[in-house]
Scaffold this motif. Structure first.
Motif, mmCIF file in Angstrom:
data_model
loop_
_atom_site.group_PDB
_atom_site.id
_atom_site.type_symbol
_atom_site.label_atom_id
_atom_site.label_comp_id
_atom_site.label_asym_id
_atom_site.label_seq_id
_atom_site.Cartn_x
_atom_site.Cartn_y
_atom_site.Cartn_z
ATOM 1 N N ASP A 58 -30.290 -2.546 -14.806
ATOM 2 C CA ASP A 58 -29.504 -1.306 -14.787
ATOM 3 C C ASP A 58 -30.302 -0.158 -15.390
ATOM 4 O O ASP A 58 -31.050 -0.340 -16.362
ATOM 5 N N VAL A 59 -30.139 1.013 -14.802
ATOM 6 C CA VAL A 59 -30.754 2.244 -15.303
ATOM 7 C C VAL A 59 -29.615 3.059 -15.924
ATOM 8 O O VAL A 59 -28.756 3.570 -15.219
ATOM 9 N N ILE A 60 -29.600 3.156 -17.247
ATOM 10 C CA ILE A 60 -28.471 3.759 -17.956
ATOM 11 C C ILE A 60 -28.876 5.104 -18.555
ATOM 12 O O ILE A 60 -29.854 5.195 -19.305
ATOM 13 N N LEU A 61 -28.125 6.148 -18.193
ATOM 14 C CA LEU A 61 -28.405 7.513 -18.635
ATOM 15 C C LEU A 61 -27.240 8.008 -19.472
ATOM 16 O O LEU A 61 -26.092 7.935 -19.051
ATOM 17 N N ILE A 62 -27.554 8.557 -20.653
ATOM 18 C CA ILE A 62 -26.500 8.946 -21.581
ATOM 19 C C ILE A 62 -26.790 10.313 -22.205
ATOM 20 O O ILE A 62 -27.922 10.600 -22.592
ATOM 21 N N GLY A 63 -25.769 11.144 -22.303
ATOM 22 C CA GLY A 63 -25.898 12.434 -22.977
ATOM 23 C C GLY A 63 -24.527 13.006 -23.286
ATOM 24 O O GLY A 63 -23.583 12.818 -22.512
ATOM 25 N N TYR A 64 -24.396 13.672 -24.407
ATOM 26 C CA TYR A 64 -23.160 14.376 -24.738
ATOM 27 C C TYR A 64 -22.906 15.421 -23.647
ATOM 28 O O TYR A 64 -23.860 15.918 -23.024
ATOM 29 N N PRO A 65 -21.636 15.779 -23.388
ATOM 30 C CA PRO A 65 -21.357 16.773 -22.341
ATOM 31 C C PRO A 65 -22.167 18.063 -22.505
ATOM 32 O O PRO A 65 -22.358 18.553 -23.610
ATOM 33 N N LYS A 66 -22.651 18.564 -21.388
ATOM 34 C CA LYS A 66 -23.388 19.831 -21.295
ATOM 35 C C LYS A 66 -24.757 19.794 -21.975
ATOM 36 O O LYS A 66 -25.281 20.822 -22.391
ATOM 37 N N THR A 67 -25.348 18.599 -22.047
ATOM 38 C CA THR A 67 -26.713 18.500 -22.544
ATOM 39 C C THR A 67 -27.715 18.351 -21.405
ATOM 40 O O THR A 67 -28.918 18.235 -21.647
ATOM 41 N N GLY A 68 -27.215 18.344 -20.156
ATOM 42 C CA GLY A 68 -28.106 18.255 -19.004
ATOM 43 C C GLY A 68 -28.030 16.938 -18.266
ATOM 44 O O GLY A 68 -28.962 16.578 -17.533
ATOM 45 N N THR A 69 -26.917 16.197 -18.401
ATOM 46 C CA THR A 69 -26.842 14.872 -17.772
ATOM 47 C C THR A 69 -26.820 14.935 -16.248
ATOM 48 O O THR A 69 -27.345 14.041 -15.587
ATOM 49 N N ASN A 70 -26.227 15.987 -15.671
ATOM 50 C CA ASN A 70 -26.253 16.110 -14.207
ATOM 51 C C ASN A 70 -27.678 16.305 -13.705
ATOM 52 O O ASN A 70 -28.081 15.741 -12.683
ATOM 53 N N TRP A 71 -28.435 17.100 -14.423
ATOM 54 C CA TRP A 71 -29.841 17.339 -14.088
ATOM 55 C C TRP A 71 -30.639 16.041 -14.221
ATOM 56 O O TRP A 71 -31.381 15.653 -13.316
ATOM 57 N N LEU A 72 -30.460 15.363 -15.356
ATOM 58 C CA LEU A 72 -31.182 14.109 -15.583
ATOM 59 C C LEU A 72 -30.816 13.064 -14.532
ATOM 60 O O LEU A 72 -31.687 12.349 -14.030
ATOM 61 N N ASP A 73 -29.546 12.994 -14.188
ATOM 62 C CA ASP A 73 -29.078 12.055 -13.170
ATOM 63 C C ASP A 73 -29.814 12.282 -11.853
ATOM 64 O O ASP A 73 -30.317 11.337 -11.221
ATOM 65 N N GLU A 74 -29.897 13.535 -11.449
ATOM 66 C CA GLU A 74 -30.569 13.857 -10.179
ATOM 67 C C GLU A 74 -32.057 13.516 -10.240
ATOM 68 O O GLU A 74 -32.633 12.955 -9.291
ATOM 69 N N ILE A 75 -32.690 13.839 -11.360
ATOM 70 C CA ILE A 75 -34.115 13.542 -11.532
ATOM 71 C C ILE A 75 -34.369 12.039 -11.432
ATOM 72 O O ILE A 75 -35.260 11.584 -10.690
ATOM 73 N N VAL A 76 -33.593 11.257 -12.177
ATOM 74 C CA VAL A 76 -33.821 9.806 -12.217
ATOM 75 C C VAL A 76 -33.517 9.162 -10.870
ATOM 76 O O VAL A 76 -34.218 8.237 -10.442
ATOM 77 N N ARG A 77 -32.501 9.646 -10.175
ATOM 78 C CA ARG A 77 -32.199 9.095 -8.844
ATOM 79 C C ARG A 77 -33.355 9.354 -7.877
ATOM 80 O O ARG A 77 -33.685 8.500 -7.050
ATOM 81 N N GLU A 78 -33.972 10.516 -7.980
ATOM 82 C CA GLU A 78 -35.120 10.815 -7.122
ATOM 83 C C GLU A 78 -36.316 9.941 -7.498
ATOM 84 O O GLU A 78 -37.040 9.453 -6.619
ATOM 85 N N LEU A 79 -36.524 9.729 -8.785
ATOM 86 C CA LEU A 79 -37.621 8.864 -9.231
ATOM 87 C C LEU A 79 -37.399 7.424 -8.767
ATOM 88 O O LEU A 79 -38.314 6.784 -8.247
ATOM 89 N N GLU A 80 -36.173 6.943 -8.943
ATOM 90 C CA GLU A 80 -35.851 5.566 -8.558
ATOM 91 C C GLU A 80 -35.993 5.366 -7.055
ATOM 92 O O GLU A 80 -36.537 4.360 -6.587
ATOM 93 N N SER A 81 -35.513 6.344 -6.294
ATOM 94 C CA SER A 81 -35.586 6.265 -4.843
ATOM 95 C C SER A 81 -37.033 6.270 -4.360
ATOM 96 O O SER A 81 -37.399 5.531 -3.434
#
Length: 315
Positions: A58-81
């Motif tokens: 599992d690739v687990i991404l964690i951040g308090y709200p409004k710390t950039g988790t949507n951005w990180l999510d998109e980045i990691v999904r592109e890296l994983e893909s």
């Protein structure tokens, strides 16, 4: 693996519609002293989460709200893909599975039965959450799954979360910045205290399966940040992949396609995406209060050193 954009937009549209029928004081429920949006989660879901079983890959991404988790999510999904090199058909199949299983964009969102359905998701699962470690299932820390924790300086986080609360119908709004600031400092917001969140993660900073990265670090040099992330998760990419992904996942690129990716939430989610906007909001007294709070909670910690508080939070 790309996000199932249609599914995300569908979930947010439903939540927007539901919250129109709810009184402002009833928009959140309390679970173990922490507030959560009632249109997106429930106490039963958070109880069911305790038994969730993480997989070793599992690739687990964690951040308090409004710390950039949507951005990180998109980045990691592109890296994983890029690492997995999915064919177009494989990508469609993965997205269809997510849709059929009625997945949600955050681990704590959705119905209690979602965790049983998640067992049917193909590996690698990318799991995103805003939860602090003491609210996560024990399987996250007992197995071999790797966790990437995102941190952002508290002043910019506070400002971003202020606008998010006031613009998102699923969260209660505030009549003034001063009223909101007091709530932020006391942890009386959705997902609880920013400071408690980081204090708890700092206790785990030496775990080899947990990596910390800062929003500011990614803003300074996204390519270098992505290389660290790829190395941590064991993704294998070419040198040409990184600048391509950086361009595709820049704030401006994500903002421009936000209506497609997040529906009505898009304009609310992607506001400025900058470092230092807090200077337009903080009074001298508030600035000093935040400095004291950060010092009392995190001064001298490894996490604080990585966040470079003295660089990004100078008056």
């Amino acid at each position: 693996m790309t996000t199932n954009r249609e599914r995300v937009a569908e979930i947010m549209e439903k939540a927007f519609s539901e919250c129109e029928k709810i009184a402002p004081e009833d928009l959140q429920f309390s679970y173990k002293g922490i507030f959560y949006p009632i249109t997106l989660s429930s106490p039963e879901t958070l109880e069911a989460l305790k038994s969730f079983e993480a997989r070793s890959d599992d690739v687990i991404l964690i951040g308090y709200p409004k710390t950039g988790t949507n951005w990180l999510d998109e980045i990691v999904r592109e890296l994983e893909s890029s690492d997995a090199k999915y064919t177009e058909e494989e990508m469609k199949e993965r997205i269809n599975v997510e849709k059929e299983l009625q997945m949600f964009p955050r681990l704590e969102f959705g119905d209690p039965g979602k965790f049983e359905r998640m067992k049917k998701l193909p590996s690698r699962r990318i799991i995103v959450t805003h939860l602090a470690p003491h609210f996560l299932p024990q399987s996250f820390f007992q197995g071999k799954a790797k966790i990437l924790v995102l941190a952002r300086n508290p002043k910019d986080t506070a400002v971003s979360y202020y606008h998010f609360n006031n613009n998102l119908p699923m969260l209660p709004s505030f009549s003034s910045w001063d009223e909101y600031f007091a709530a932020f400092m006391n942890g009386r917001l959705g997902w609880g205290s920013y400071f408690d969140h980081l204090v708890e993660w700092n206790k785990r900073i030496d775990n080899e399966r947990i990596m910390m990265i800062s929003y500011e670090e990614l803003k300074e040099n996204q390519v270098e940040g992505m290389k660290k992330i790829a190395s941590f998760f064991g993704f294998s990419l070419t040198e040409e992949d990184f600048p391509r992904i950086a361009k595709k996942t820049s704030f401006q690129a994500m903002k421009e396609k936000s209506k497609e990716t997040h529906g009505k939430l898009g304009n609310i989610l992607f506001r400025k995406g900058v470092v230092g906007n807090w200077r337009d909001y903080f009074s001298k007294a508030q600035n000093e209060e935040m400095d004291r709070k950060f010092h009392d909670c995190l001064s001298g910690t490894k996490l604080a050193a990585r966040m470079k508080y003295d660089v990004y939070c100078k008056a």
